[in-house]
Design an enzyme around this catalytic site. Structure first.
Site, short mmCIF file in Angstrom:
data_model
loop_
_atom_site.label_atom_id
_atom_site.label_comp_id
_atom_site.label_asym_id
_atom_site.label_seq_id
_atom_site.Cartn_x
_atom_site.Cartn_y
_atom_site.Cartn_z
CB SER A 1 -1.12 0.02 1.10
OG SER A 1 -1.43 1.39 1.35
N GLY B 1 -15.20 7.41 8.95
CA GLY B 1 -16.61 7.15 8.70
C GLY B 1 -17.10 7.21 7.20
CG ASP C 1 -19.83 0.83 5.01
OD1 ASP C 1 -20.95 1.43 4.98
OD2 ASP C 1 -19.19 0.28 5.97
#
Ligand code: GLA
Length: 381
Positions: free
Chosen positions: A54, A110, A158
């Protein structure tokens, strides 16, 4: 296999317009995708190993596909590895793959940076290995990775948003039936903006509290004789809830009736609020009219569901006091972000008012941006 055995895919974060803590109760949600994404460059390998990197994290993780179950990978790598593992578990062999991640979805805000990682990897593996995986299964693979390999007991809001949202629209999803519709959501056309205020507040205790809310909702549904709270459409029914009426539960219920009534009341009224907002948007009502519904959602999440925190309350309150038509916390709660519906030409004033309130309260400075509905997961190269 995909041409050349490599490619680049992207999946976005999301913000939910309304329908919070309804997904795992088989209810309704109405998210939009954000213009922030996680990109996954994937290339096939044939040696039975998964390599993950990453750009936002140090180090590289390499694990044998067959050893994923017991692998001791760092937290960030468990999201992509969990997706690989889920493919294999479901009978889609992965001969080996390198996954290189890079993203700009704010982490811990969030806004579903984790679903963006999972979904970027899930679409990459599907296309790279030419698996005929329908969107519904793809979403379930991503959710299962998060539930089983990361250990967060989330619903499918999500991942559904990250895969299914389209530019210019909010996604209306009925979790019980899988029915969905793209609802045009062009606030700029009527002079409005949707502000997202990242409160810069870490999600303290969120995992345990989230799981507790799920369990409380299940207990409330059982006490009401329903398979899920989705089945309760009359809020007055909730007031009849008594755990003592559940066989064998008398005196042993871990939560009192009033607490379970509150949790159920939030879910039942929140489902009704999603339907009200969808109805307003579908019938061409002025979107300013949904403002009070957003604020009612915040009150319900704060008072009945008890998942807000001082920073979220301050942001919603300061935005409304500065002229927002409505404001509410989004996502799981205990930190993260607030959305506020504002006149586009008041956006700066509202952002400044929230920043001032935070400074006065001694909170970390918030970060505010205007959100426009963006596209869902897709191949880039
Ligand atoms: C988190 C979870 C979702 C959903 C929301 C609350 O974002 O990942 O599944 O439950 O909280 O609506």
């Amino acid at each position: 296999m995909s041409a050349g055995g490599r490619g680049v895919w992207a999946a976005p974060g999301r913000v939910n317009i309304i329908g919070e803590h309804t997904d795992y109760n088989n209810g309704y949600v109405l998210p939009i995708a954000l213009p922030f994404t996680v990109r996954c460059a994937a290339s096939a390998r044939a040696d039975g190993r998964v390599g993950v990197r990453s750009r936002q994290r140090a180090g590289e993780v390499a694990v044998a596909v067959d050893d994923l179950d017991g692998a001791r990978a760092p937290g960030w790598a468990r999201y992509p590895l969990g997706v690989v593992r889920e493919y294999v578990k479901r009978g889609y062999p992965i001969p080996g793959v390198d996954l290189s991640l890079d993203g700009d979805v704010p982490v811990g805000a969030g806004l579903s940076s984790s679903a963006a990682v999972e979904c970027s990897v899930a679409v990459a593996l599907r296309d790279l290995f030419d698996y005929a995986v329908a969107d519904e299964e793809l979403i379930d693979i991503a959710r299962a990775a998060e539930n089983d390999y990361v250990g967060a007991p989330t619903g499918i809001l999500d991942q559904s948003a990250s895969v299914l949202c389209t530019a210019g629209h909010a996604l209306f999803l009925d979790v019980a039936t899988g029915d969905r519709a793209q609802i045009p959501f062009d606030l700029a056309a009527v002079g409005l903006a949707l502000l997202v205020v990242d409160t810069n507040t870490p999600h303290a205790l969120v995992d345990g509290e989230y799981a507790a809310r799920r369990a409380q909702c299940e207990a409330a549904a059982a006490a009401l004789g329903a398979a899920s709270l989705r089945e309760i459409t009359d809020a007055a029914e909730v007031e009849k809830l008594h755990t003592a009426t559940v066989d064998g539960q008398e005196g042993t219920a871990p939560w009192d009736d009033e607490l379970l009534r509150r949790r159920a009341r939030h879910v039942v009224t929140e489902n009704a609020r999603v339907l009200a907002v969808v109805d307003a948007l579908r019938t061409g009502a002025d979107p300013r009219a949904i403002g009070p519904v957003l604020s009612a959602s915040h009150t319900s999440l704060r008072d009945d569901f008890a998942v807000s925190c001082p920073q979220l309350d301050a942001a919603a309150d300061a935005a409304t006091a500065a002229g927002a038509y409505g404001a509410r916390m989004v996502g799981g709660g205990f930190g993260g972000s607030v959305i506020a519906l504002v006149e586009a030409d008041r956006a700066e004033v509202v952002s400044a008012a929230v920043a001032d309130r935070f400074a006065a309260a001694g909170f970390a400075a918030p970060r505010t941006f205007a959100a426009v509905p963006a596209a869902g997961a897709r191949r880039l190269e």
